[in-house]
Structure formats: structure tokens, C-alpha cells
Design a protein around this motif. Structure first.
Motif, PDB file in Angstrom:
ATOM      1  N   ARG A  14       4.796 -98.977  47.866  1.00 62.68           N
ATOM      2  CA  ARG A  14       4.926 -98.680  46.715  1.00 62.68           C
ATOM      3  C   ARG A  14       3.868 -99.025  45.539  1.00 62.68           C
ATOM      4  O   ARG A  14       3.737-100.247  45.596  1.00 62.68           O
ATOM      5  CB  ARG A  14       6.400 -99.116  46.089  1.00 62.68           C
ATOM      6  CG  ARG A  14       7.657 -98.338  46.677  1.00 62.68           C
ATOM      7  CD  ARG A  14       8.579 -97.955  45.448  1.00 62.68           C
ATOM      8  NE  ARG A  14       9.687 -97.082  46.365  1.00 62.68           N
ATOM      9  CZ  ARG A  14       9.349 -96.002  46.018  1.00 62.68           C
ATOM     10  NH1 ARG A  14       8.733 -95.278  45.072  1.00 62.68           N
ATOM     11  NH2 ARG A  14      10.412 -94.961  46.442  1.00 62.68           N
ATOM     12  N   TYR A  41       3.202 -94.091  45.941  1.00 61.84           N
ATOM     13  CA  TYR A  41       2.718 -94.914  46.831  1.00 61.84           C
ATOM     14  C   TYR A  41       1.181 -95.190  46.722  1.00 61.84           C
ATOM     15  O   TYR A  41       0.448 -94.111  46.267  1.00 61.84           O
ATOM     16  CB  TYR A  41       3.067 -94.359  48.230  1.00 61.84           C
ATOM     17  CG  TYR A  41       4.541 -94.267  48.174  1.00 61.84           C
ATOM     18  CD1 TYR A  41       5.258 -95.538  48.795  1.00 61.84           C
ATOM     19  CD2 TYR A  41       5.138 -92.987  48.328  1.00 61.84           C
ATOM     20  CE1 TYR A  41       6.895 -95.255  48.986  1.00 61.84           C
ATOM     21  CE2 TYR A  41       6.747 -93.019  48.434  1.00 61.84           C
ATOM     22  CZ  TYR A  41       7.260 -94.157  48.839  1.00 61.84           C
ATOM     23  OH  TYR A  41       8.589 -93.961  49.013  1.00 61.84           O
ATOM     24  N   ARG A  53       8.632 -95.890  56.496  1.00 62.19           N
ATOM     25  CA  ARG A  53       8.086 -96.591  55.608  1.00 62.19           C
ATOM     26  C   ARG A  53       8.008 -96.042  54.252  1.00 62.19           C
ATOM     27  O   ARG A  53       7.573 -96.533  53.179  1.00 62.19           O
ATOM     28  CB  ARG A  53       6.395 -96.844  55.997  1.00 62.19           C
ATOM     29  CG  ARG A  53       6.076 -97.794  57.179  1.00 62.19           C
ATOM     30  CD  ARG A  53       6.238 -99.162  56.727  1.00 62.19           C
ATOM     31  NE  ARG A  53       5.248 -99.643  55.942  1.00 62.19           N
ATOM     32  CZ  ARG A  53       4.105 -99.889  55.939  1.00 62.19           C
ATOM     33  NH1 ARG A  53       3.434-100.282  57.032  1.00 62.19           N
ATOM     34  NH2 ARG A  53       3.494-100.723  54.902  1.00 62.19           N
ATOM     35  N   VAL A  54       8.286 -94.841  54.128  1.00 66.02           N
ATOM     36  CA  VAL A  54       8.165 -94.238  52.960  1.00 66.02           C
ATOM     37  C   VAL A  54       9.848 -93.536  52.895  1.00 66.02           C
ATOM     38  O   VAL A  54      10.543 -92.815  53.427  1.00 66.02           O
ATOM     39  CB  VAL A  54       7.500 -92.585  53.083  1.00 66.02           C
ATOM     40  CG1 VAL A  54       7.539 -91.971  51.862  1.00 66.02           C
ATOM     41  CG2 VAL A  54       6.337 -93.091  53.539  1.00 66.02           C
ATOM     42  N   PHE A 103      -2.248 -97.033  54.213  1.00 68.50           N
ATOM     43  CA  PHE A 103      -0.657 -96.906  53.305  1.00 68.50           C
ATOM     44  C   PHE A 103      -0.485 -98.333  53.006  1.00 68.50           C
ATOM     45  O   PHE A 103      -0.215 -99.333  53.749  1.00 68.50           O
ATOM     46  CB  PHE A 103       0.458 -96.374  54.122  1.00 68.50           C
ATOM     47  CG  PHE A 103       1.741 -96.357  53.314  1.00 68.50           C
ATOM     48  CD1 PHE A 103       1.794 -95.090  52.472  1.00 68.50           C
ATOM     49  CD2 PHE A 103       2.435 -97.393  53.555  1.00 68.50           C
ATOM     50  CE1 PHE A 103       2.999 -95.069  51.844  1.00 68.50           C
ATOM     51  CE2 PHE A 103       3.863 -97.262  52.959  1.00 68.50           C
ATOM     52  CZ  PHE A 103       4.188 -96.062  52.053  1.00 68.50           C
ATOM     53  N   LEU A 117       0.062 -88.031  52.167  1.00 71.25           N
ATOM     54  CA  LEU A 117       1.089 -88.707  52.250  1.00 71.25           C
ATOM     55  C   LEU A 117       2.133 -88.167  53.213  1.00 71.25           C
ATOM     56  O   LEU A 117       2.653 -88.983  53.995  1.00 71.25           O
ATOM     57  CB  LEU A 117       1.866 -88.797  50.972  1.00 71.25           C
ATOM     58  CG  LEU A 117       3.243 -89.536  50.789  1.00 71.25           C
ATOM     59  CD1 LEU A 117       3.225 -91.038  51.276  1.00 71.25           C
ATOM     60  CD2 LEU A 117       3.741 -89.494  49.387  1.00 71.25           C
ATOM     61  N   LYS A 121       4.186 -89.955  56.374  1.00 76.49           N
ATOM     62  CA  LYS A 121       5.485 -89.585  56.370  1.00 76.49           C
ATOM     63  C   LYS A 121       6.079 -89.138  57.786  1.00 76.49           C
ATOM     64  O   LYS A 121       6.892 -89.650  58.428  1.00 76.49           O
ATOM     65  CB  LYS A 121       6.295 -88.839  55.450  1.00 76.49           C
ATOM     66  CG  LYS A 121       6.417 -89.211  53.928  1.00 76.49           C
ATOM     67  CD  LYS A 121       6.879 -88.191  53.045  1.00 76.49           C
ATOM     68  CE  LYS A 121       6.901 -88.252  51.819  1.00 76.49           C
ATOM     69  NZ  LYS A 121       7.529 -87.497  50.908  1.00 76.49           N
TER      70      LYS A 121
END
Length: 151
Positions: free
Chosen positions: A106, A116, A149-150, A103, A139, A143
Motif C-alpha cells: 500500500r 499500491y 497481496r492485494v 510490488f 496491477l 493481482k
């Protein structure tokens, strides 16, 4: 309290028993029931999960239009890893397929199709947001492991 709510909001709830689940694929019924969570948001985040005959049956009937127990048995043997892990500090994580992902935060620029940037490490491929890339459920797995982080 906010952290607890962020974790709960990151994980889709499903099943008649109200157990939290996470999708491992894009098709109906391709979900696993969360067994427990540990280290959420840390360098050692982990979510073990289990498959259920109920979800396998939903997949077979709704997606495959197959009402046989043979289909359910085959789906229960799907080659999955029943634990996802992450280092939320570096963004490295694994999926229920055992894929190593990264990951990267953005996406920036005008030609991007996803919010992302997620890279499949072994294939050196950036997930493009299409259903075929698995971006959505990948994703969601990240999450669940690293909700902070998201945003």
C-alpha cells in the motif's frame, strides 16, 4: 474456497468462449487468454497465456480503425512474453512485456495517486497511476499472480 474465489475475482473474464483473459495494455483488445495457472500466491507463481487473432482483430478494428488482416498479423507479432511470473513473498514479478517489477504494498502518505506502490525495477521508476505508466493492467497482472497481496 475463499482462495479460489479470490483468484477468480482477480482475473477479468472475457471472450465469447468464457476463457479468462488478462490485459497486457490499456487499449481495447490488448488481452491474452490464460492457458493455465500454477503456484498462485506462492514464491513461484506463473501464468502462461496466448494471443488470439480474435483479440488482435478487436484491437485493430476498435482502437486502430484498421479492418485489414495485415493489422491483425502485425498485432499477432507484438513483442510479448507469453508468461508472467511472481515471487509473491518478495513482490518481484514480470509482466507480459518482460518488464521486471516490484510490488511494494500500500502507498502511504497524502500525496500519492495510487493505492499500491509498484516500481519498474530496471528503470527505477514508480508507476504513477496514469494510463501511460501502465499501472492499471500491471496491477491486474500482479493481482492474478498474488491475489492475497492485494486486498
Amino acid at each position: 474456497m475463499r482462495r479460489v474465489l479470490a483468484v477468480l475475482c482477480a482475473v477479468p473474464l472475457a471472450s465469447s468462449a468464457g476463457a479468462a483473459t488478462l490485459y497486457y495494455g490499456a487499449r481495447v483488445g490488448m488481452e491474452l487468454t490464460i492457458v493455465k495457472k500454477s503456484g498462485i500466491g506462492s514464491a513461484h507463481a506463473s501464468i502462461p497465456a496466448k494471443h488470439s487473432r480474435r483479440n488482435a482483430r478487436v484491437y485493430c478494428r476498435e482502437y486502430g480503425h484498421d479492418f485489414t488482416e495485415e493489422c491483425v498479423d502485425a498485432e499477432m507479432k507484438a513483442p510479448l512474453h507469453f508468461e508472467i511470473t511472481a515471487n509473491c513473498k518478495t513482490g518481484e514479478f514480470t509482466t507480459f512485456y518482460g518488464a521486471k517489477m516490484l510490488f511494494q504494498g500500500r502507498n502511504k502518505g497524502t500525496d500519492v495517486t495510487t493505492d499500491y506502490r509498484i516500481t519498474a525495477v530496471d528503470e527505477k521508476v514508480v508507476l504513477d497511476g496514469s494510463g501511460a505508466s501502465g499501472y492499471g493492467y500491471t496491477l491486474d497482472q500482479f493481482k492474478a499472480l498474488c491475489p492475497n497481496r492485494v486486498k
